[in-house]
Write an enzyme that holds these catalytic residues in place. Structure first.
Site, mmCIF file in Angstrom:
data_model
loop_
_atom_site.group_PDB
_atom_site.id
_atom_site.type_symbol
_atom_site.label_atom_id
_atom_site.label_comp_id
_atom_site.label_asym_id
_atom_site.label_seq_id
_atom_site.Cartn_x
_atom_site.Cartn_y
_atom_site.Cartn_z
ATOM 1 C CG ASP A 185 -0.545 -0.038 2.540
ATOM 2 O OD1 ASP A 185 0.670 -0.227 2.756
ATOM 3 O OD2 ASP A 185 -1.391 0.122 3.463
ATOM 4 N N GLY A 198 -3.186 -5.896 18.625
ATOM 5 C CA GLY A 198 -1.863 -6.385 18.253
ATOM 6 C C GLY A 198 -1.917 -7.700 17.507
ATOM 7 C CB ALA A 199 -4.581 -10.065 16.773
ATOM 8 C CB SER A 226 -7.019 -3.158 11.014
ATOM 9 O OG SER A 226 -5.999 -3.305 10.103
ATOM 10 C CB SER A 227 -7.727 -3.329 17.098
ATOM 11 O OG SER A 227 -6.361 -3.184 17.399
ATOM 12 C CD GLU A 232 -2.610 4.008 12.170
ATOM 13 O OE1 GLU A 232 -3.825 3.779 12.274
ATOM 14 O OE2 GLU A 232 -1.783 3.143 11.839
ATOM 15 C CG ASP A 255 -4.620 -1.477 8.077
ATOM 16 O OD1 ASP A 255 -4.508 -2.316 7.162
ATOM 17 O OD2 ASP A 255 -3.744 -1.283 8.934
ATOM 18 C CE1 TYR A 281 3.525 -1.163 7.921
ATOM 19 C CE2 TYR A 281 3.967 1.168 8.213
ATOM 20 C CZ TYR A 281 3.277 0.164 7.592
ATOM 21 O OH TYR A 281 2.341 0.467 6.628
#
Ligand code: GLA
Length: 385
Positions: A43, A128-129, A132-133, A166, A178, A230
């Protein structure tokens, strides 16, 4: 989430709102988390992605306020956070409240007349899974604020603003995938998004009709996009694009061209991105031809590329992906930014054998059992009450 459990989630948030504020919320909105079928780390290289929305996400009960203050409470956090909107600056709010505050800040920076609000947030997404919480919190806040203040912003623009919040409030240089998935996905479909042009197309994704299922494996290893790795990958991609003389890696079609880059690390990073973008296009062609099973080898190749060339996989993901395939899965790969989070596997019908194979592989290493989540392609953000 079924319609009934979504209504129950909305009622729960509304009930908490009443208890905390002694008033009715003006409405309750929700935004889902996402899975990504394929197109990882493409992306921010202006390539394509193919995510779909989950049946889990964030619910926000909200009411406008006349005092230009955001009062943000979460059923998952201890203390409320109060933010006077006039004092908001990039980076001025930290912790979980930075996600909703960043959205309000970005909307106002874009000249939108959004004022104060009381927000009560509830989530059934594990943090953290890699589901995209964070984007779900941003997008639920975004759809609530624009509805409360009757501001007209397209969903694509809203995704851009949520991402800007963000990037600049939280300080994570994430791409647009996301937020786009959370805001633009349709039930029964994945979303093909061209991250350069903003063009989107729903792509039919109905595993059950093919006798298959998409299985998410929360590996239990936790990641944080804020830890710098990242951002490092992103910087490496920019250097690789410069070395190839292009604006972004999206502009290169042949993965073999990565070999023109002298630095072997940058060459590997570029090879992943260029080949992954091709895999997205191949996946869309297969889905449009009704050949979901044909995606298996693409998922397998994507994982190998993320593990060996992009080097963002982690041991629990490698083991889960391998065991899913050994247990009869058609293909599996790590998902999201990397270094922790979830694996997505394309598996036959009831997913039982791949699940058993993964559970056994984890037990054999003395690891805690992973958590399995079904992943029916679901609808994007909207109003519940
Ligand atoms: C995270 C980011 C996305 C995307 C993925 C990797 O989820 O938030 O923008 O870059 O990692 O594909």
């Amino acid at each position: 989430m079924s319609a009934a459990s979504r209504a129950a989630a909305a009622e729960r948030a509304a009930g908490r709102f009443r208890a905390w504020h002694g008033a009715e919320p003006e409405g309750v909105w929700h935004a889902p988390g996402r899975a990504n079928l394929i197109g990882e780390h493409t992306d921010y290289n202006e390539g394509r992605v193919l995510p779909f929305a989950l049946d889990r996400g964030v619910v926000v009960a909200a009411r406008g306020r006349g005092d230009d203050v955001l009062d943000i409470r979460s059923l998952q956090a201890d203390a409320p956070v109060t933010v006077p909107l006039a004092t908001l600056r990039a980076g001025s709010v930290t912790g979980w409240a930075a996600y909703p505050a960043g959205v309000a800040w970005a909307l106002r920076e874009a000249g939108q007349a959004v004022g104060g609000a009381s927000l009560v947030i509830d989530s059934d997404l594990p943090q953290g899974a890699g589901l995209s919480s964070s984007a779900a919190i941003e997008c639920a806040t975004a759809v609530a604020l624009v509805a409360l203040y009757q501001v007209s912003v397209s969903r694509l623009e809203l995704a851009r603003l949520a991402r800007r919040g963000e990037n600049e409030m939280v300080g994570v240089p994430s791409g647009i995938m996301d937020q786009s998935a959370s805001l633009l996905c349709e039930a029964g479909h994945a979303l093909l998004l061209d991250c350069r042009t903003g063009d989107t197309a729903p792509v039919r994704l109905d595993p059950a009709a093919a006798g298959l299922a998409l299985l998410l494996v929360d590996t239990g290893a936790r990641h944080a996009l804020t830890d710098g790795r990242y951002a490092l990958r992103r910087a490496e991609c920019e250097r690789a694009a410069r070395a190839l003389g292009v604006r972004s890696l999206r502009d290169v079609d042949d993965p073999a061209r990565a070999a023109e880059i002298g630095d072997p690390v940058l060459a590997r990073r570029a090879r992943h991105v260029i080949s992954e973008d091709r895999r997205v296009r191949a996946a869309v062609d297969l889905l449009n031809a009704g050949d979901l099973a044909g995606l298996g080898p693409l998922l397998h190749a994507s994982h190998a590329s993320l593990r060996d060339d992009f080097e963002v996989s982690w041991p629990e993901a490698d083991v889960a992906a391998e065991a899913a395939e050994a247990g009869g899965g058609l293909g599996a790969r790590m998902m999201g930014g990397g270094f922790g989070g979830s694996v997505i596997a394309l598996v036959p019908g009831d997913a039982e054998e791949p699940r058993e194979a993964i559970t056994a592989a984890y037990a054999g290493r003395g690891w805690a059992p992973p958590r399995f989540l079904p992943a029916p392609p679901s609808a994007g953000a909207g109003r519940l009450l």
